[in-house]
Design an enzyme around this catalytic site. Structure first.
Site, mmCIF file in Angstrom:
data_model
loop_
_atom_site.group_PDB
_atom_site.id
_atom_site.type_symbol
_atom_site.label_atom_id
_atom_site.label_comp_id
_atom_site.label_asym_id
_atom_site.label_seq_id
_atom_site.Cartn_x
_atom_site.Cartn_y
_atom_site.Cartn_z
ATOM 1 N N LYS A 13 0.857 -1.180 0.000
ATOM 2 C CA LYS A 13 0.000 0.000 0.000
ATOM 3 C C LYS A 13 0.896 1.234 0.000
ATOM 4 C CE LYS A 13 -3.644 -2.266 2.696
ATOM 5 N NZ LYS A 13 -4.389 -2.247 3.980
ATOM 6 N N ILE A 36 -11.140 -8.292 8.502
ATOM 7 C CA ILE A 36 -12.226 -9.130 9.019
ATOM 8 C C ILE A 36 -12.981 -8.402 10.114
ATOM 9 C CG2 ILE A 36 -12.786 -11.328 10.146
ATOM 10 C CD1 ILE A 36 -10.117 -12.403 8.966
ATOM 11 N N ASP A 85 5.964 -1.713 14.024
ATOM 12 C CA ASP A 85 4.685 -2.223 14.514
ATOM 13 C C ASP A 85 4.742 -2.622 15.980
ATOM 14 O OD1 ASP A 85 2.272 -2.239 13.282
ATOM 15 O OD2 ASP A 85 2.567 -4.075 12.150
ATOM 16 N N HIS A 109 -7.600 -6.975 16.351
ATOM 17 C CA HIS A 109 -7.214 -6.666 14.971
ATOM 18 C C HIS A 109 -7.276 -7.975 14.201
ATOM 19 C CE1 HIS A 109 -4.796 -4.453 11.815
ATOM 20 N NE2 HIS A 109 -4.760 -5.721 11.396
ATOM 21 N N GLU A 121 -3.217 2.780 9.890
ATOM 22 C CA GLU A 121 -1.765 2.620 10.039
ATOM 23 C C GLU A 121 -0.992 3.646 9.222
ATOM 24 O OE1 GLU A 121 -1.434 -2.212 10.674
ATOM 25 O OE2 GLU A 121 -1.784 -1.416 8.668
#
Length: 406
Positions: A14, A337, A148, A209, A390
């Site tokens: 991305k 999800i 992260d 998450h 993010e």
């Protein structure tokens, strides 16, 4: 200041450009261009658009390896109407034992990331390749690594320490936790919403998450105190192709089963645990929850079992953290999800009625990208669906570090 954000995954990259001109005046960076290269290693598709424009352009491209993939992405950025880049930020999964904060990338940091590959052989080597190519394409701007794991640096020692000999712990073997940028973005959005509505911020909260990778994090006053992932993103709750936590003896058993090819035993088992386990391993299908769910609805026993194991593992994690926190004020769902699968949310929460959790079917079924409540008004625990941001968090951190001259 225009910030290019690169967020790479196992088969996708991305990318976004944010304008942070007004960030120092408390306005968050604004996305002005974004896209995604999906299907890396196979039939790759490039999507790109100006953020305010809903008409995305899609191209079939060739991207069989990370280097080729990042070149496709950087070419798209350079030919965009907004080609000026003043800084670049990268999402990096694992910092290794030496790095514990977001920072500007130097030759020393790159060496540390190469060493960290021993902990994350599936993630860090690829991101180092991507960073090097980004630095070559934009040699005159600052480049930053956003990890992260940093959000979980607030976990107490008893949460991060594995009960193994000190010699291994001295090498940096500990629970790091992941999805931290996602969790940080959730906290930021909830603080803003509760201020706007003059409500109390949920002190005891869990964030689920749920995406291609899945984790559950326990928070007190917005800070991480425990999380399901540990040394690597393979552990914790069940995921699409990863098993989550396993009996260590099972891993040893799997290694022994590779005796006929002892030389490649470790890599073979590693491949099984990261790409052929979890929902995919149980169902005999892919790790795509939507596809497995559809097959389960047709009565396929293995697909039904896979979904039950998955949702049960999330329920167990939330329930366990509720006792650790001394109760719960809020449960948050995020990730692909978590944000979009109403049935999975209902199945997970259905077994938490003993905690006073009750959801409202109508808002749970509703579609939308915005933060929303899905619990009934009388629920003892507020339930939210919140989009992960993010890339925005990376842009915020990069803008902050650039302003401070880091």
């Amino acid at each position: 200041m225009r910030i290019l954000v690169i967020n790479s995954g196992s088969s996708s990259i991305k990318f976004s450009i944010f304008d942070s001109e007004n960030a120092e005046h408390s306005a968050e960076p604004c996305c002005i261009f974004d896209g995604e290269l999906s299907g890396v290693g196979g039939d790759a598709v490039l999507r790109e658009s100006e953020c305010a424009d809903s008409n995305a352009r899609r191209l079939n491209v060739k991207a069989e390896a990370p280097l080729q993939a990042i070149r496709v992405v950087l070419d798209a950025v350079c030919r965009s109407p907004i080609a000026t880049v003043d800084a670049v930020g990268y999402r990096v999964v694992h910092p290794g034992a030496k790095l514990n904060e977001h920072q500007r990338i130097t030759d020393e940091v790159l060496r540390d990331l190469e060493e960290a590959a021993v902990f994350a052989p599936l993630h860090d080597p690829e991101v180092v390749t991507i960073i090097r190519e980004g630095m070559a394409r934009f040699p005159h701007v600052a480049h930053y690594a956003c990890f992260d794991t940093v959000f979980h640096e607030t976990m107490p020692t008893e949460a991060t320490t594995y009960p193994i000999p000190y010699a291994y712990r001295e090498q940096g073997v500990r629970r790091y936790g992941f999805h931290g940028l996602s969790c940080e973005s959730i906290v930021r959005q909830l603080r803003s919403r509760t201020r706007e509505e003059d409500l109390g911020f949920p002190q005891r909260m869990v964030i689920a998450h749920l995406g291609s990778g899945c984790s559950v994090t326990a928070l007190l006053n917005g800070s991480s105190v425990d999380t399901t992932m540990g040394l690597t993103p393979t552990g914790g709750i069940v995921m699409g192709t990863r098993p989550g936590d396993l009996d260590p003896g099972l891993v040893l058993y799997m290694l022994r089963q590779q005796e006929s090819d002892a030389k490649n035993a470790t890599s073979s088992v590693e491949k099984i645990l990261n790409h052929a386990s979890g929902i995919a391993g149980v169902s005999g299908m892919t790790g795509d929850v939507k596809a497995v769910r559809a097959t389960a609805e047709k009565g396929d026993a293995q697909a039904v079992l896979a979904m039950k194991i998955f949702t049960r593992s999330v329920t167990k994690a939330i329930g366990g953290f509720s006792w650790l926190l001394g109760g719960l004020d809020a449960i948050v769902f995020t990730g692909g999800i978590g944000e979009h699968d109403a049935f999975t949310r209902a199945e997970i929460l259905g077994d938490l009625h003993g905690l006073g959790v009750a959801i409202d079917a109508r808002p749970n079924q509703a579609k939308g990208p915005a933060l929303r409540r899905i619990g009934v008004a009388t629920s003892a625990v507020t339930v939210f669906v919140v989009p992960a941001q993010e890339d925005l968090m990376i842009a915020i951190h990069v803008g902050r570090m650039a302003r401070l001259g880091k």
